[in-house]
Scaffold this motif. Structure first.
Motif, PDB file in Angstrom:
ATOM      1  N   SER A  52       0.866  -1.186   0.000  1.00  0.00           N
ATOM      2  CA  SER A  52       0.000   0.000   0.000  1.00  0.00           C
ATOM      3  C   SER A  52       0.901   1.233   0.000  1.00  0.00           C
ATOM      4  CB  SER A  52      -0.893   0.007   1.234  1.00  0.00           C
ATOM      5  OG  SER A  52      -0.114   0.200   2.400  1.00  0.00           O
ATOM      6  N   LYS A  53       0.303   2.393  -0.230  1.00  0.00           N
ATOM      7  CA  LYS A  53       1.081   3.635  -0.249  1.00  0.00           C
ATOM      8  C   LYS A  53       1.729   3.907   1.116  1.00  0.00           C
ATOM      9  CE  LYS A  53       1.329   8.144  -2.169  1.00  0.00           C
ATOM     10  NZ  LYS A  53       0.900   8.963  -3.261  1.00  0.00           N
ATOM     11  N   LYS A  61       7.338   5.308  -3.461  1.00  0.00           N
ATOM     12  CA  LYS A  61       6.332   6.218  -2.911  1.00  0.00           C
ATOM     13  C   LYS A  61       6.126   7.405  -3.857  1.00  0.00           C
ATOM     14  CE  LYS A  61       4.783   7.919   1.470  1.00  0.00           C
ATOM     15  NZ  LYS A  61       4.252   6.792   2.197  1.00  0.00           N
ATOM     16  N   PHE A  64       4.257   6.139  -7.009  1.00  0.00           N
ATOM     17  CA  PHE A  64       3.209   5.174  -6.697  1.00  0.00           C
ATOM     18  C   PHE A  64       2.082   5.186  -7.729  1.00  0.00           C
ATOM     19  CE2 PHE A  64      -0.397   3.284  -4.571  1.00  0.00           C
ATOM     20  CZ  PHE A  64       0.169   2.250  -3.849  1.00  0.00           C
ATOM     21  N   ASP A  68       1.151   1.968 -10.035  1.00  0.00           N
ATOM     22  CA  ASP A  68      -0.128   1.311  -9.774  1.00  0.00           C
ATOM     23  C   ASP A  68      -0.987   1.336 -11.039  1.00  0.00           C
ATOM     24  OD1 ASP A  68      -2.333   0.141  -8.579  1.00  0.00           O
ATOM     25  OD2 ASP A  68      -2.931   1.943  -7.484  1.00  0.00           O
ATOM     26  N   SER A  74      -2.771  -0.363  -4.515  1.00  0.00           N
ATOM     27  CA  SER A  74      -1.667  -1.186  -4.012  1.00  0.00           C
ATOM     28  C   SER A  74      -0.779  -1.606  -5.175  1.00  0.00           C
ATOM     29  CB  SER A  74      -2.197  -2.411  -3.267  1.00  0.00           C
ATOM     30  OG  SER A  74      -2.945  -3.232  -4.139  1.00  0.00           O
TER      31      SER A  74
END
Length: 93
Positions: A52-53, A61, A64, A68, A74
């Protein structure tokens, strides 16, 4: 006596060469980026097999949303494998 001296010198040379070879190999391994599987094992705090972030750090990060690809919030193993690789290997510690 002379043969013992030669044997001792050869043993020392062998030891030094063997130790230097391991250091060189370790340096090469440290410069390779971690695999997607290693990234998940390292960062997956809740053990669900995806990131997850809140779990990711660094370039993951920052990128992201781009990584994704299915926009489910996620990062899966497949998405991380397809992510652009950072240039220059692992950061120095």
């Amino acid at each position: 006596m002379k043969s013992k001296y030669i044997l001792m010198v050869m043993a020392c040379v062998f030891f030094v060469v063997a130790c230097n070879g391991k250091k060189s190999q370790k340096r090469q391994n440290d410069q390779e980026p971690p695999s997607a599987d290693e990234i998940i094992k390292h960062m997956d705090e809740n053990g669900d097999g995806v990131l997850s972030k809140d779990e990711v750090q660094g370039p993951l990060k920052e990128m992201f949303a781009e990584i994704d690809s299915n926009k489910d919030g996620s990062l899966s193993l497949e998405e991380i494998e397809k992510a652009p690789k950072p240039e220059g290997g692992r950061p120095q510690r």
